[in-house]
Design an enzyme around this catalytic site. Structure first.
Site, PDB file in Angstrom:
ATOM      1  NE  ARG A 248      -2.059  -1.679   3.548  1.00 20.42           N
ATOM      2  CZ  ARG A 248      -2.443  -1.868   4.816  1.00 20.42           C
ATOM      3  NH1 ARG A 248      -3.560  -1.323   5.244  1.00 20.42           N
ATOM      4  NH2 ARG A 248      -1.711  -2.593   5.639  1.00 20.42           N
TER       5      ARG A 248
ATOM      6  CE  LYS B  42       0.702  -2.559   9.494  1.00 18.58           C
ATOM      7  NZ  LYS B  42      -0.602  -2.756  10.215  1.00 18.58           N
TER       8      LYS B  42
ATOM      9  CE1 TYR C 188      -5.089   2.325  10.522  1.00 21.55           C
ATOM     10  CE2 TYR C 188      -3.926   2.051   8.447  1.00 21.55           C
ATOM     11  CZ  TYR C 188      -5.100   2.265   9.147  1.00 21.55           C
ATOM     12  OH  TYR C 188      -6.281   2.434   8.473  1.00 21.55           O
TER      13      TYR C 188
ATOM     14  CG  HIS D 156      -2.187  -1.275  15.290  1.00 22.43           C
ATOM     15  ND1 HIS D 156      -3.540  -1.260  15.566  1.00 22.43           N
ATOM     16  CD2 HIS D 156      -2.093  -1.112  13.943  1.00 22.43           C
ATOM     17  CE1 HIS D 156      -4.227  -1.106  14.449  1.00 22.43           C
ATOM     18  NE2 HIS D 156      -3.376  -1.009  13.447  1.00 22.43           N
TER      19      HIS D 156
ATOM     20  CD  GLU E  26      -3.350   2.682  15.700  1.00 18.57           C
ATOM     21  OE1 GLU E  26      -3.066   3.133  14.590  1.00 18.57           O
ATOM     22  OE2 GLU E  26      -2.500   2.529  16.606  1.00 18.57           O
TER      23      GLU E  26
ATOM     24  CB  SER F 156     -11.953  -2.121  10.017  1.00 15.76           C
ATOM     25  OG  SER F 156     -11.014  -1.847  11.034  1.00 15.76           O
TER      26      SER F 156
ATOM     27  CG  ASP G  48     -20.037  -6.545  19.740  1.00 22.24           C
ATOM     28  OD1 ASP G  48     -19.866  -5.848  20.767  1.00 22.24           O
ATOM     29  OD2 ASP G  48     -19.518  -6.259  18.648  1.00 22.24           O
TER      30      ASP G  48
ATOM     31  NE  ARG H 234     -21.450  -1.576  17.318  1.00 24.61           N
ATOM     32  CZ  ARG H 234     -20.283  -1.027  17.105  1.00 24.61           C
ATOM     33  NH1 ARG H 234     -19.236  -1.759  16.856  1.00 24.61           N
ATOM     34  NH2 ARG H 234     -20.135   0.277  17.124  1.00 24.61           N
TER      35      ARG H 234
ATOM     36  CB  ALA I 296      -8.447  -8.489  17.261  1.00 18.94           C
ATOM     37  CB  ILE I 297      -3.298 -10.477  15.160  1.00 20.18           C
ATOM     38  CG1 ILE I 297      -1.988 -11.032  15.686  1.00 20.18           C
ATOM     39  CG2 ILE I 297      -3.146  -9.893  13.768  1.00 20.18           C
ATOM     40  CD1 ILE I 297      -2.107 -11.857  16.932  1.00 20.18           C
ATOM     41  CG  ASP I 298      -4.499  -4.664  14.293  1.00 20.22           C
ATOM     42  OD1 ASP I 298      -5.254  -5.100  15.185  1.00 20.22           O
ATOM     43  OD2 ASP I 298      -4.908  -3.989  13.332  1.00 20.22           O
TER      44      ASP I 298
ATOM     45  CB  VAL J  36      -1.769 -11.640   8.004  1.00 16.69           C
ATOM     46  CG1 VAL J  36      -1.122 -10.497   7.236  1.00 16.69           C
ATOM     47  CG2 VAL J  36      -1.242 -12.989   7.530  1.00 16.69           C
TER      48      VAL J  36
ATOM     49  CG  ASN K 172       0.875  -6.571   6.446  1.00 11.67           C
ATOM     50  OD1 ASN K 172       0.924  -7.726   6.866  1.00 11.67           O
ATOM     51  ND2 ASN K 172       1.706  -6.125   5.522  1.00 11.67           N
TER      52      ASN K 172
HETATM   53  N1  LIG Z   1      -5.069  -7.587  10.785  1.00  2.91           N
HETATM   54  C1  LIG Z   1      -5.298  -6.575   9.956  1.00  2.91           C
HETATM   55  O1  LIG Z   1      -4.715  -6.448   8.900  1.00  2.91           O
HETATM   56  C2  LIG Z   1      -6.351  -5.570  10.318  1.00  2.91           C
HETATM   57  C3  LIG Z   1      -6.816  -4.630   9.385  1.00  2.91           C
HETATM   58  C4  LIG Z   1      -7.803  -3.724   9.785  1.00  2.91           C
HETATM   59  C5  LIG Z   1      -8.310  -3.751  11.065  1.00  2.91           C
HETATM   60  N2  LIG Z   1      -7.794  -4.681  11.931  1.00  2.91           N
HETATM   61  C6  LIG Z   1      -8.255  -4.785  13.324  1.00  2.91           C
HETATM   62  O2  LIG Z   1      -9.542  -5.355  13.414  1.00  2.91           O
HETATM   63  C7  LIG Z   1     -10.028  -5.053  14.724  1.00  2.91           C
HETATM   64  C8  LIG Z   1     -11.478  -4.577  14.639  1.00  2.91           C
HETATM   65  O3  LIG Z   1     -11.509  -3.284  14.066  1.00  2.91           O
HETATM   66  P1  LIG Z   1     -12.903  -2.526  13.812  1.00  2.91           P
HETATM   67  O4  LIG Z   1     -12.571  -1.282  13.071  1.00  2.91           O
HETATM   68  O5  LIG Z   1     -13.919  -3.456  13.277  1.00  2.91           O
HETATM   69  O6  LIG Z   1     -13.292  -2.114  15.301  1.00  2.91           O
HETATM   70  P2  LIG Z   1     -14.692  -1.549  15.794  1.00  2.91           P
HETATM   71  O7  LIG Z   1     -14.408  -0.638  16.928  1.00  2.91           O
HETATM   72  O8  LIG Z   1     -15.494  -1.054  14.655  1.00  2.91           O
HETATM   73  O9  LIG Z   1     -15.425  -2.861  16.354  1.00  2.91           O
HETATM   74  C9  LIG Z   1     -14.951  -3.580  17.455  1.00  2.91           C
HETATM   75  C10 LIG Z   1     -16.101  -4.380  18.018  1.00  2.91           C
HETATM   76  O10 LIG Z   1     -15.576  -5.213  19.071  1.00  2.91           O
HETATM   77  C11 LIG Z   1     -16.562  -5.268  20.062  1.00  2.91           C
HETATM   78  N3  LIG Z   1     -15.987  -5.753  21.308  1.00  2.91           N
HETATM   79  C12 LIG Z   1     -15.232  -5.100  22.219  1.00  2.91           C
HETATM   80  N4  LIG Z   1     -14.944  -5.910  23.259  1.00  2.91           N
HETATM   81  C13 LIG Z   1     -15.529  -7.109  22.982  1.00  2.91           C
HETATM   82  C14 LIG Z   1     -15.593  -8.354  23.669  1.00  2.91           C
HETATM   83  N5  LIG Z   1     -15.022  -8.534  24.873  1.00  2.91           N
HETATM   84  N6  LIG Z   1     -16.283  -9.375  23.084  1.00  2.91           N
HETATM   85  C15 LIG Z   1     -16.874  -9.209  21.884  1.00  2.91           C
HETATM   86  N7  LIG Z   1     -16.855  -8.051  21.200  1.00  2.91           N
HETATM   87  C16 LIG Z   1     -16.188  -7.018  21.737  1.00  2.91           C
HETATM   88  C17 LIG Z   1     -17.080  -3.831  20.131  1.00  2.91           C
HETATM   89  O11 LIG Z   1     -18.310  -3.729  20.823  1.00  2.91           O
HETATM   90  C18 LIG Z   1     -17.198  -3.517  18.650  1.00  2.91           C
HETATM   91  O12 LIG Z   1     -18.461  -3.889  18.123  1.00  2.91           O
HETATM   92  C19 LIG Z   1      -9.055  -4.011  15.298  1.00  2.91           C
HETATM   93  O13 LIG Z   1      -8.128  -4.614  16.164  1.00  2.91           O
HETATM   94  C20 LIG Z   1      -8.375  -3.483  14.069  1.00  2.91           C
HETATM   95  O14 LIG Z   1      -7.125  -2.890  14.356  1.00  2.91           O
HETATM   96  C21 LIG Z   1      -6.843  -5.569  11.585  1.00  2.91           C
END
Ligand SMILES: NC(=O)c1ccc[n+]([C@@H]2O[C@H](COP(=O)([O-])OP(=O)(O)OC[C@H]3O[C@@H](n4cnc5c(N)ncnc54)[C@H](O)[C@@H]3O)[C@@H](O)[C@H]2O)c1
Length: 365
Positions: free
Chosen positions: A19, A78, A97, A99, A121, A136, A200, A205, A269-271, A299, A301
């Site tokens: 990217r 990144k 980003y 994290h 983020e 996301s 959730d 939601r 959520a690994i990030d 992964v 990213n």
């Molecule tokens: N790995 C990657 O490449 C990559 C890319 C983009 C985003 N992400 C990650 O994905 C994750 C989600 O991002 P998002 O934008 O959807 O976040 P978001 O804030 O839109 O949604 C997070 C959701 O998690 C819920 N939540 C919180 N605690 C909880 C629990 N204990 N049990 C169940 N649900 C719970 C919240 O209520 C919310 O609905 C983040 O960690 C983000 O950094 C990773």
């Protein structure tokens, strides 16, 4: 007219990251405002933008990373990689980003350099997390494609096709966290014909996505209830987030051990450290490992493999905030109480200190 600021856009150096933070049209917008933009040669190549596209937009090209990092503001995708730490310095403003909750070594590098580090983020507005949302969305869509592929027996999966077949039940998919990534993952999995359960802590939601047909079933995030769904799942997608903090562990190791061999976990959520206990970061070059017989794809990213879509989406979200940050840097308001409210929550590290409360708490400072 505020002082002219020099903005740098380096080539991303994270494993297989293709990217770029700004498209040529976004660069042009900064130039129109009187700023200078230095783009490292080849920075846009993976996303379909040539050096000439950036030149036409008014950018200057830099051959070496150091030339680009010598700018007042560096905008990138990144978090800085160890090879980039040497570029961090006191009079630099970094926007990307970060994290940090899952990155103590990077946090230390940011603190010791004195850089002002703004994270995409954690930037917050009335709608949520506007600079996390676009990636996301991309990662949520991608998680289903990836998860469905790894269910294939030839990739080590249990051989379940997402939509099943006539007389044969579909795959069971459990999505943890129904925010941007999770709700889009759930929609994608439903679109492929899977049976989808969403989990959730936010009951609104659960109601909304159950009632609008995104989910077949919804479940409050309580350990005993989560355990039952995870045990039966072919694919678990982790997307739970508490902004800035380490991700909550929603799926424990015994829950993973209870899954059928060849089931698949994709923990987005690994990030932020992962919301599944057995998740540890993997790379696009080496994306999976097997633990308790379950294929793990963690992964950090995911959108990096869809750079055309992801760069365009990210740049469109970032440019408005970047323009404000650049103005704040020019006028000396950046990182002070007079900072523009549109940047709320973004500053993570300044003057050697972690200034974001959730990040500070996650890192125990
Ligand atoms: N790995 C990657 O490449 C990559 C890319 C983009 C985003 N992400 C990650 O994905 C994750 C989600 O991002 P998002 O934008 O959807 O976040 P978001 O804030 O839109 O949604 C997070 C959701 O998690 C819920 N939540 C919180 N605690 C909880 C629990 N204990 N049990 C169940 N649900 C719970 C919240 O209520 C919310 O609905 C983040 O960690 C983000 O950094 C990773």
């Amino acid at each position: 007219m505020s002082e002219r600021v020099r903005v740098g856009v380096p080539v991303e150096v994270k494993d297989r990251e293709r990217r770029v933070a700004l498209t040529p049209s976004a660069v042009h917008l900064l130039i129109e405002r009187g700023h200078t933009v230095v783009v490292q040669r080849g920075a846009g190549q993976g996303a379909g933008f040539s050096d000439d596209d950036y030149l036409e937009a008014g950018a200057t090209l830099g051959a070496a990373a150091a030339e680009v990092w010598a700018s007042d503001v560096v905008v990138k995708v990144k978090e800085p990689q160890p090879g980039e730490f040497a570029h961090l310095r006191e009079d630099l403003t970094l926007f990307c980003y970060l994290h940090l909750a899952a990155e103590p070594t990077l946090t230390e590098a940011l603190q010791s350099s004195g850089v002002a580090a703004y994270a995409f983020e954690t930037l917050t507005d009335v709608h949520g997390l506007p600079l996390l949302a676009p990636m996301s969305e991309v990662a949520g869509r991608a998680s289903v494609i990836v998860g469905a592929a790894y269910l294939s027996a030839s990739l080590g999966g249990n051989g379940t096709l997402m939509g099943g077949a006539a007389g044969v039940p579909p795959a069971k998919v459990v999505v943890i966290g129904l925010g941007v990534a999770g709700s889009i993952a759930a929609r994608g999995a439903r679109g492929l014909g899977a049976h989808v359960t969403g989990i959730d802590i936010d009951l609104e939601r659960l109601y909304r996505f159950r009632l609008d047909g995104t989910l077949d079933a919804s479940q409050a995030s309580e350990p005993a209830l989560v355990a039952g769904h995870v045990r039966e799942a072919d694919l678990v997608i982790g997307a739970a987030l508490v902004p800035g903090a380490l991700a909550p562990t929603v799926v424990t190791e015994p829950m993973v051990a209870s899954m059928r061999p060849g089931s698949v976990i994709v923990d987005l959520a690994i990030d932020q450290g992962g919301c599944i206990a057995t998740a540890r970061p993997t790379t696009l070059s080496d994306p999976t490992y097997v633990e308790h017989g379950v294929v793990h794809y963690c992964v950090t990213n995911v959108p990096g493999q869809f750079p055309r879509t992801a760069s365009a989406a990210l740049s469109a979200a970032v440019i408005g905030k970047l323009a404000i940050l650049v103005e704040d840097v020019a006028s000396g308001r950046a990182g002070t109480a007079a900072e523009h409210p549109a940047l709320a929550g973004s500053l993570n590290v300044a003057d050697g200190r972690i200034v974001h409360p959730a990040v500070a708490q996650a890192l125990g400072t």
